[in-house]
Design a protein around this motif. Sequence first.
Motif, PDB file in Angstrom:
ATOM      1  N   LEU A 104       0.817  -1.172  -0.018  1.00 23.26           N
ATOM      2  CA  LEU A 104      -0.090   0.009   0.055  1.00 23.26           C
ATOM      3  C   LEU A 104       0.691   1.167  -0.117  1.00 23.26           C
ATOM      4  O   LEU A 104       2.037   1.295   0.670  1.00 23.26           O
ATOM      5  CB  LEU A 104      -0.935  -0.101   1.186  1.00 23.26           C
ATOM      6  N   ALA A 105       0.255   2.318  -0.466  1.00 21.14           N
ATOM      7  CA  ALA A 105       1.209   3.499  -0.593  1.00 21.14           C
ATOM      8  C   ALA A 105       0.755   4.334   0.669  1.00 21.14           C
ATOM      9  O   ALA A 105      -0.282   4.973   0.742  1.00 21.14           O
ATOM     10  CB  ALA A 105       0.715   4.408  -1.952  1.00 21.14           C
ATOM     11  N   VAL A 106       1.483   4.270   1.662  1.00 22.01           N
ATOM     12  CA  VAL A 106       1.473   4.920   2.860  1.00 22.01           C
ATOM     13  C   VAL A 106       1.929   6.203   2.983  1.00 22.01           C
ATOM     14  O   VAL A 106       3.323   6.519   3.026  1.00 22.01           O
ATOM     15  CB  VAL A 106       1.781   4.015   3.875  1.00 22.01           C
ATOM     16  N   ASP A 107       1.149   7.072   3.487  1.00 22.74           N
ATOM     17  CA  ASP A 107       1.532   8.366   3.802  1.00 22.74           C
ATOM     18  C   ASP A 107       1.554   8.598   5.220  1.00 22.74           C
ATOM     19  O   ASP A 107       0.666   8.932   5.890  1.00 22.74           O
ATOM     20  CB  ASP A 107       0.603   9.441   3.300  1.00 22.74           C
ATOM     21  N   ALA A 108       2.713   8.443   5.912  1.00 21.63           N
ATOM     22  CA  ALA A 108       2.982   8.151   7.088  1.00 21.63           C
ATOM     23  C   ALA A 108       3.377   9.433   7.795  1.00 21.63           C
ATOM     24  O   ALA A 108       4.746   9.855   7.581  1.00 21.63           O
ATOM     25  CB  ALA A 108       3.861   6.840   7.715  1.00 21.63           C
ATOM     26  N   ILE A 109       2.673  10.213   8.664  1.00 25.81           N
ATOM     27  CA  ILE A 109       3.024  11.508   9.193  1.00 25.81           C
ATOM     28  C   ILE A 109       3.703  11.215  10.330  1.00 25.81           C
ATOM     29  O   ILE A 109       3.079  10.585  11.451  1.00 25.81           O
ATOM     30  CB  ILE A 109       2.005  12.373   9.296  1.00 25.81           C
ATOM     31  N   ASP A 110       5.056  11.611  10.579  1.00 22.55           N
ATOM     32  CA  ASP A 110       5.654  11.516  11.828  1.00 22.55           C
ATOM     33  C   ASP A 110       5.472  12.557  12.982  1.00 22.55           C
ATOM     34  O   ASP A 110       5.532  13.763  12.511  1.00 22.55           O
ATOM     35  CB  ASP A 110       7.224  11.460  11.650  1.00 22.55           C
ATOM     36  N   VAL A 111       5.011  12.230  14.069  1.00 27.55           N
ATOM     37  CA  VAL A 111       4.349  13.036  15.233  1.00 27.55           C
ATOM     38  C   VAL A 111       5.441  12.772  16.478  1.00 27.55           C
ATOM     39  O   VAL A 111       5.778  11.744  16.450  1.00 27.55           O
ATOM     40  CB  VAL A 111       3.237  12.943  15.574  1.00 27.55           C
ATOM     41  N   GLU A 112       5.434  13.782  17.054  1.00 26.02           N
ATOM     42  CA  GLU A 112       6.525  13.806  18.377  1.00 26.02           C
ATOM     43  C   GLU A 112       5.566  12.882  19.280  1.00 26.02           C
ATOM     44  O   GLU A 112       4.626  12.890  19.476  1.00 26.02           O
ATOM     45  CB  GLU A 112       6.692  15.142  18.962  1.00 26.02           C
ATOM     46  N   TRP A 113       6.609  11.931  19.957  1.00 28.15           N
ATOM     47  CA  TRP A 113       6.225  10.865  20.875  1.00 28.15           C
ATOM     48  C   TRP A 113       5.630  11.707  21.998  1.00 28.15           C
ATOM     49  O   TRP A 113       6.462  12.402  22.591  1.00 28.15           O
ATOM     50  CB  TRP A 113       6.866   9.916  21.063  1.00 28.15           C
ATOM     51  N   GLY A 114       4.426  11.301  22.494  1.00 26.91           N
ATOM     52  CA  GLY A 114       3.801  12.253  23.518  1.00 26.91           C
ATOM     53  C   GLY A 114       2.585  13.015  22.897  1.00 26.91           C
ATOM     54  O   GLY A 114       1.805  13.485  23.796  1.00 26.91           O
ATOM     55  N   GLU A 115       2.355  12.936  21.614  1.00 32.82           N
ATOM     56  CA  GLU A 115       1.204  13.631  21.187  1.00 32.82           C
ATOM     57  C   GLU A 115       0.432  12.568  20.206  1.00 32.82           C
ATOM     58  O   GLU A 115       1.221  11.494  20.045  1.00 32.82           O
ATOM     59  CB  GLU A 115       1.631  14.806  20.523  1.00 32.82           C
ATOM     60  N   GLY A 116      -0.738  12.986  19.958  1.00 33.83           N
ATOM     61  CA  GLY A 116      -1.561  11.770  19.100  1.00 33.83           C
ATOM     62  C   GLY A 116      -1.835  12.185  17.564  1.00 33.83           C
ATOM     63  O   GLY A 116      -0.837  12.715  16.794  1.00 33.83           O
ATOM     64  N   VAL A 117      -2.687  11.648  17.207  1.00 38.59           N
ATOM     65  CA  VAL A 117      -3.135  11.897  15.833  1.00 38.59           C
ATOM     66  C   VAL A 117      -3.134  13.226  15.373  1.00 38.59           C
ATOM     67  O   VAL A 117      -4.125  13.970  16.007  1.00 38.59           O
ATOM     68  CB  VAL A 117      -4.660  11.211  15.451  1.00 38.59           C
ATOM     69  N   PRO A 118      -2.422  13.675  14.407  1.00 36.36           N
ATOM     70  CA  PRO A 118      -2.495  15.176  13.940  1.00 36.36           C
ATOM     71  C   PRO A 118      -3.644  15.492  13.124  1.00 36.36           C
ATOM     72  O   PRO A 118      -3.600  15.445  11.944  1.00 36.36           O
ATOM     73  CB  PRO A 118      -1.085  15.281  13.308  1.00 36.36           C
ATOM     74  N   VAL A 119      -4.726  15.662  13.646  1.00 37.48           N
ATOM     75  CA  VAL A 119      -5.961  15.873  13.030  1.00 37.48           C
ATOM     76  C   VAL A 119      -5.698  17.006  11.992  1.00 37.48           C
ATOM     77  O   VAL A 119      -6.487  16.810  10.848  1.00 37.48           O
ATOM     78  CB  VAL A 119      -7.101  16.192  14.117  1.00 37.48           C
ATOM     79  N   ALA A 120      -5.270  18.193  12.495  1.00 33.31           N
ATOM     80  CA  ALA A 120      -5.049  19.285  11.555  1.00 33.31           C
ATOM     81  C   ALA A 120      -4.318  18.667  10.244  1.00 33.31           C
ATOM     82  O   ALA A 120      -4.768  19.312   9.040  1.00 33.31           O
ATOM     83  CB  ALA A 120      -4.478  20.627  12.194  1.00 33.31           C
ATOM     84  N   ILE A 121      -3.309  18.395  10.421  1.00 36.56           N
ATOM     85  CA  ILE A 121      -2.643  17.841   9.039  1.00 36.56           C
ATOM     86  C   ILE A 121      -3.434  16.609   8.194  1.00 36.56           C
ATOM     87  O   ILE A 121      -3.518  16.811   6.980  1.00 36.56           O
ATOM     88  CB  ILE A 121      -1.172  17.219   9.658  1.00 36.56           C
ATOM     89  N   TYR A 122      -4.042  15.718   9.042  1.00 42.22           N
ATOM     90  CA  TYR A 122      -5.005  14.885   8.349  1.00 42.22           C
ATOM     91  C   TYR A 122      -6.040  15.720   7.479  1.00 42.22           C
ATOM     92  O   TYR A 122      -6.208  15.351   6.333  1.00 42.22           O
ATOM     93  CB  TYR A 122      -5.806  14.179   9.348  1.00 42.22           C
ATOM     94  N   ALA A 123      -6.527  16.602   8.206  1.00 39.44           N
ATOM     95  CA  ALA A 123      -7.614  17.418   7.454  1.00 39.44           C
ATOM     96  C   ALA A 123      -7.094  18.047   5.884  1.00 39.44           C
ATOM     97  O   ALA A 123      -7.694  18.078   4.907  1.00 39.44           O
ATOM     98  CB  ALA A 123      -8.439  18.608   8.279  1.00 39.44           C
ATOM     99  N   GLU A 124      -5.806  18.811   6.313  1.00 39.93           N
ATOM    100  CA  GLU A 124      -5.082  19.107   5.029  1.00 39.93           C
ATOM    101  C   GLU A 124      -4.872  18.409   4.133  1.00 39.93           C
ATOM    102  O   GLU A 124      -5.150  18.444   2.674  1.00 39.93           O
ATOM    103  CB  GLU A 124      -3.638  19.766   5.481  1.00 39.93           C
ATOM    104  N   ARG A 125      -4.362  16.984   4.295  1.00 41.66           N
ATOM    105  CA  ARG A 125      -4.055  15.922   3.372  1.00 41.66           C
ATOM    106  C   ARG A 125      -5.369  15.477   2.599  1.00 41.66           C
ATOM    107  O   ARG A 125      -5.420  15.291   1.545  1.00 41.66           O
ATOM    108  CB  ARG A 125      -3.393  14.744   4.147  1.00 41.66           C
ATOM    109  N   LEU A 126      -6.454  15.502   3.336  1.00 48.19           N
ATOM    110  CA  LEU A 126      -7.677  14.744   2.990  1.00 48.19           C
ATOM    111  C   LEU A 126      -8.306  15.870   1.850  1.00 48.19           C
ATOM    112  O   LEU A 126      -8.845  15.677   0.944  1.00 48.19           O
ATOM    113  CB  LEU A 126      -8.795  14.428   3.894  1.00 48.19           C
ATOM    114  N   LYS A 127      -8.330  17.250   2.126  1.00 49.26           N
ATOM    115  CA  LYS A 127      -8.797  18.383   1.497  1.00 49.26           C
ATOM    116  C   LYS A 127      -7.983  18.302   0.163  1.00 49.26           C
ATOM    117  O   LYS A 127      -8.476  18.790  -1.100  1.00 49.26           O
ATOM    118  CB  LYS A 127      -8.744  19.596   2.101  1.00 49.26           C
ATOM    119  N   ALA A 128      -6.738  18.152   0.236  1.00 49.49           N
ATOM    120  CA  ALA A 128      -5.842  18.263  -0.918  1.00 49.49           C
ATOM    121  C   ALA A 128      -5.901  17.107  -2.030  1.00 49.49           C
ATOM    122  O   ALA A 128      -5.619  17.166  -2.923  1.00 49.49           O
ATOM    123  CB  ALA A 128      -4.311  18.340  -0.578  1.00 49.49           C
ATOM    124  N   ASP A 129      -6.549  15.905  -1.357  1.00 50.12           N
ATOM    125  CA  ASP A 129      -6.559  14.640  -2.227  1.00 50.12           C
ATOM    126  C   ASP A 129      -7.954  14.782  -2.858  1.00 50.12           C
ATOM    127  O   ASP A 129      -8.831  13.799  -2.587  1.00 50.12           O
ATOM    128  CB  ASP A 129      -6.555  13.560  -1.177  1.00 50.12           C
TER     129      ASP A 129
END
Length: 393
Positions: A104-129
Amino acid sequence: MSAGRNFLFIPGPTNMPETVRRAMGGAQEDQRAPDVPDFTLPLFADLKTVFQMKTGHVLVFAGTGTGGWEAAITNTLSPGDGVLASRFGLFSQLWAELCQRHGLAVDAIDVEWGEGVPVAIYAERLKADRAHKIKAVLVTHNETATGVASDVAAVRRALDEAKHPALLFVDGVSSIASIDFRMEEWGVDIAVAGSQKGFMMPTGLAIVAVSDKALAAMATAKLPRSYFSFDDMLRMNKNGYFPYTPPMTLLRGLRASVDLLLGEGLPNVFARHHRMAEAVRRAVAAWGLSLVAKAPQWHSDTVSTIWTPPGIDGAELVRHAYRRYNLSLGVGLARLAGKVFRIGHLGELNELMVLAALSGAEMTMRDLGATLAPGSGVAAAEEHFRATAPKTN
């Protein structure tokens, strides 16, 4: 030979209720007997209640959460499909790697350990797709390595706002049956749980909830699947059976577990876990230590990952607790190895059990040279429990 029992406070496997243990202790049985559906069909229905869903199906595979991850992608995706994921701990990283291994073609966003799913970045990627190349979005609801919980509902909102048709997959292995999880309300398409966490059982069952939308995706999915085929399982489950020999003893235990969860009431289960977790967090603060989770919005109600005191190796802390006090704590994983220890607080758990774990952790740290006021963490947890105790007649 030490007296007493081991105090199990890793984030899974968890402590097993005696009723669950007894349920699994019966004689072997005929998995094709004519009365098996009288047992399995109500179990399948009640599992949907645990996932808070009315449509779709819950499938039970002999396996682990990793098997559930594989089932999710192989039944719904094709080679080259885009997958949006984020890596902020060992298990979110492993799920992304599993997708990559399947082509699968995985777009894996690296986030600092201690935080969780980067919802804002997800939103940007989804709108751009705009071509909708992303076919699945992965969310690790509770990252067991870091003690971080993420906002699944916010990811669903991001999908909806982008008018994006991608499937929403959730790793709920260390959250479902412990932390509020709303399959249908949050528009989750596949959620994966494991028997050894909130279901308070031995390892051995991958419990996979599947929406109707995800089932429809099977028609075009081209990744190879055999053992984890939803088609095979659904065809046999319809009449109460399985496509291969099921672990009936584990299913009997699952029945007992579900009865306990529904008997307590899911809102009460979630509130109890939050109360126990908050006691651990109060103790950590009283010790002068910090959680890996960087802010309250990320705090997990099933596991706390704690930075060790200066000069103390996390692995040695866990070894010492086990050898000296028969207390099992979780080690640091991957990049956190040696830097943290973890206290699991999920499953069958009450106040005194939590206090025992905190006292053992406190004694261990003092044995290894930490400067902690004796009883400080335990006292902080006690006061929390006293202040929040349910009223009795």
